[in-house]
Each structure stands twice: as C-alpha cells, then as structure tokens.
Motif scaffolding. Structure first.
Motif, PDB file in Angstrom:
ATOM      1  N   SER A 157       0.842  -1.187   0.000  1.00 13.43           N
ATOM      2  CA  SER A 157       0.000   0.000   0.000  1.00 13.43           C
ATOM      3  C   SER A 157       0.877   1.238   0.000  1.00 13.43           C
ATOM      4  CB  SER A 157      -0.905   0.024   1.242  1.00 13.43           C
ATOM      5  OG  SER A 157      -0.115   0.146   2.422  1.00 13.43           O
ATOM      6  N   GLY A 158       0.253   2.381  -0.274  1.00 11.28           N
ATOM      7  CA  GLY A 158       0.976   3.634  -0.192  1.00 11.28           C
ATOM      8  C   GLY A 158       1.424   3.930   1.230  1.00 11.28           C
ATOM      9  N   GLU A 159       0.618   3.506   2.195  1.00 15.08           N
ATOM     10  CA  GLU A 159       0.976   3.715   3.598  1.00 15.08           C
ATOM     11  C   GLU A 159       2.217   2.925   3.973  1.00 15.08           C
ATOM     12  OE1 GLU A 159      -2.019   3.024   2.469  1.00 15.08           O
ATOM     13  OE2 GLU A 159      -3.080   4.907   2.885  1.00 15.08           O
ATOM     14  N   ALA A 160       2.336   1.697   3.455  1.00 16.40           N
ATOM     15  CA  ALA A 160       3.522   0.887   3.748  1.00 16.40           C
ATOM     16  C   ALA A 160       4.773   1.546   3.185  1.00 16.40           C
ATOM     17  CB  ALA A 160       3.347  -0.513   3.177  1.00 16.40           C
ATOM     18  N   LEU A 161       4.680   2.082   1.978  1.00 17.28           N
ATOM     19  CA  LEU A 161       5.823   2.778   1.390  1.00 17.28           C
ATOM     20  C   LEU A 161       6.148   4.029   2.194  1.00 17.28           C
ATOM     21  CD1 LEU A 161       7.914   3.187  -0.840  1.00 17.28           C
ATOM     22  CD2 LEU A 161       6.141   4.318  -2.202  1.00 17.28           C
TER      23      LEU A 161
END
Length: 325
Positions: free
Chosen positions: A95-99
């Motif tokens: 996800s974008g949050e993980a990145l």
C-alpha cells in the motif's frame, strides 16, 4: 548438494549469486521466497539464507526491502508521473501507507516530499562531487580520470545539471534497440575510479583472452549513489557476445533487454558525463512525455574508439529505457 559447496570456486559462486540478485531486481513487485531463490542459485535451501547473508553482508529479507525502497525512491526522483500508490505497488509494497512508513524510517520524509526535494538533493550531491574533484586535482599523486574503462564516471554520479558550455540541451533520439546477449562481471562498491580499475584489471584482460577486444561494451550502474550506500552500489562491466558463447567460467551470461530507448550521444571529458546523465534524466525526460521503466540504464561504447588519447575525450551513447506516461 551441500557436500559440493567447498569445491565450488569463487567465480561459480559469483555467477550463482548474480542470478539471484538479477532475479530479485526483475521481480520486486512479487513474492520472493527464500526457497525459490535458493533453487535459482542451485544452492541448498537449508543453507541458502546463511550463504546469502555471508556473501552480501545482509540477510535476504533486508536486501529485498532495501532494493524495493531504493527502486521506489529512484522512480519518484526521476520525473515519473506515477502516484505514490502506483510506485508502491510496482515495487512490492502492499500500500501507499507501507511505502510511506518505509520512507520515513529510511529517509526521514514522505515519498511526496522526497520527490519534491529532488533538485535540492542533487544540488547538494553535486556540490560534494565538485569538492571531491577539486581535492583530487590538488593532489599531484592523484591519477587523472574518474571511472569507467576509458576513465568515465558511471551513471548515477551526478554533477552539475548544465553542460560545460552553460547550455542545458542535448540531442536525444527515441529508438528501438534489439535485445543483446552479454557477458558481464560485477563490481560492488563505490562508483568512481574503482570502476576504471575494474575494467582495466579484470574485464578488459578477460575480453582479450576470449577474442572480444572489438565487441560492443556496456556499462550498467544498477544503483543511484544519492540513494544507495556507496559500498553496496552495483556496476556491471558488459560486453556483447554471440549466442551460445562459452564464458570460460569467470563471467556471467545475461540479456540486456531490447525495446524503446532514449539515446543521447555523449562526447567530452570524463568529468562532464555525470552532468550529461543528470540533464538527460532530470531535465529532458520529464519534458518528453515519456518515463523511465524498469529496464537498466546503460552506457554503450566501442572499446576501440571510446577514448581519444590525444584529447582525453570519451565517446559513448547514454541509453535510457522509456515508455509512455
């Protein structure tokens, strides 16, 4: 399999580990299981994790996480119009949050802030490179030249964004290049003068012993030293070979992918090729309607004509793999 490991020479280990590293880079967006990687290397599944860590200086998990993050950072800083989520998914983040979490932990900023700060980051790196060159030039014992077979700087070592005459333009042709079978040897460590030594002391003698003195050469810098730690930067010294070529045990055989490339002719002093790469990737590419894809960037040159011994000028083609935005 385990009993045979002590008999394997270093060249064989190198080829096997290169296969694994190359596979990881080509599949960052997918699952990378240790058992599968062990099979690719043809090493014992039971012992492979320890072998990899000893060879690379980091565990498989740490290496994969680092490569995913560095690849994402490169795409965000080279003019890609992809969203943070698209970059995240293309490099194996769920996800974008993980990145974003990985970015804050590694770089202390968000992916968007990283992209917005590209110019300032490169300006700071350029200032450091200028200082290093000035210090080298002030040392009479310093060997003149800074990398590559003919003294060129490998890609990724960015200098001033302008050409030596103050202009910021170059002639670029977008063309299709065929896939090429290459034999390569890999250097891991800081870019710069050690790359030139690697060509002269390792790759060129090997080419001569295999009758490849006139074959087209390629320099592939896999890492951006503004992102990757110098001691972990990877550079492949490559030479084109015919199909079915027998490598004699020291080099690895691979394929340099074909397809659409933006190709710019470079001719100048070694110290200015960094600025040419910088201009091509950071200036020309964003205004071209194209973006860099996941194939490697490389320098292509003839070993017989690349260097003018009278003027010190180096000639090569700078090749960037591209696709539509």
């Amino acid at each position: 399999m385990d009993d045979s490991l002590p008999q394997l020479n270093r060249a064989e280990y190198t080829r096997r580990m290169n296969r694994v590293i190359d596979h990881i880079d080509r599949h960052l967006d997918g699952a990378l299981e240790t058992a599968e990687l062990a099979d690719i290397a043809n090493f014992s599944r039971f012992h492979f994790h320890r072998i990899f860590a000893a060879w690379m200086g980091e565990t498989i998990g740490d290496y994969v996480r680092r490569r995913r993050l560095e690849t994402a950072a490169f795409h965000l800083s080279c003019g890609s119009q992809a969203s943070v989520l698209e970059v995240a998914l293309s490099t194996g983040f769920g996800s974008g949050e993980a990145l974003a979490r990985a970015f804050r932990q590694k770089f202390g900023c968000s992916p968007s802030a990283w992209r917005d700060g590209t110019r300032e980051r490169l300006a700071a790196l350029a200032a450091g490179l200028r200082q290093a060159r000035e210090e080298a030039n002030s040392n009479p014992d310093q060997v003149n030249g800074s990398g590559g077979q003919a003294g060129f700087l490998p890609l990724g070592e960015y200098g001033d964004s302008q050409s030596p005459n103050g202009e910021n333009q170059m002639e670029v042709h977008v063309i299709d290049l065929p896939a090429v079978t290459i034999a390569y040897q890999r250097h891991i460590g800081p870019y710069g003068m050690s790359i030139g030594e690697f060509w002269r002391n390792t790759m060129s003698p090997w080419m001569h012993s295999h009758g490849l003195d006139s074959a087209t050469c390629y320099g592939v810098g896999h890492d951006d030293p503004s992102i990757t730690a110098p001691e972990k930067c990877r550079y492949d010294a490559c030479v084109e070979v015919p199909q079915g070529f027998k490598n004699g045990g020291q080099a690895s055989i691979s394929t340099l992918p074909g397809g659409r490339y933006a190709v710019a002719q470079f001719k100048g002093q070694a110290t200015t090729i960094a600025a040419a790469w910088n201009s091509l990737i950071r200036e020309w590419l964003p205004s071209s309607g194209l973006q860099c894809d996941d194939r490697p960037l490389f320098e292509r040159f003839s070993p017989q004509t690349a260097l003018n011994p009278q003027t010190g000028e180096f000639t090569c083609e700078l090749c960037v793999p591209v696709r539509a935005l």
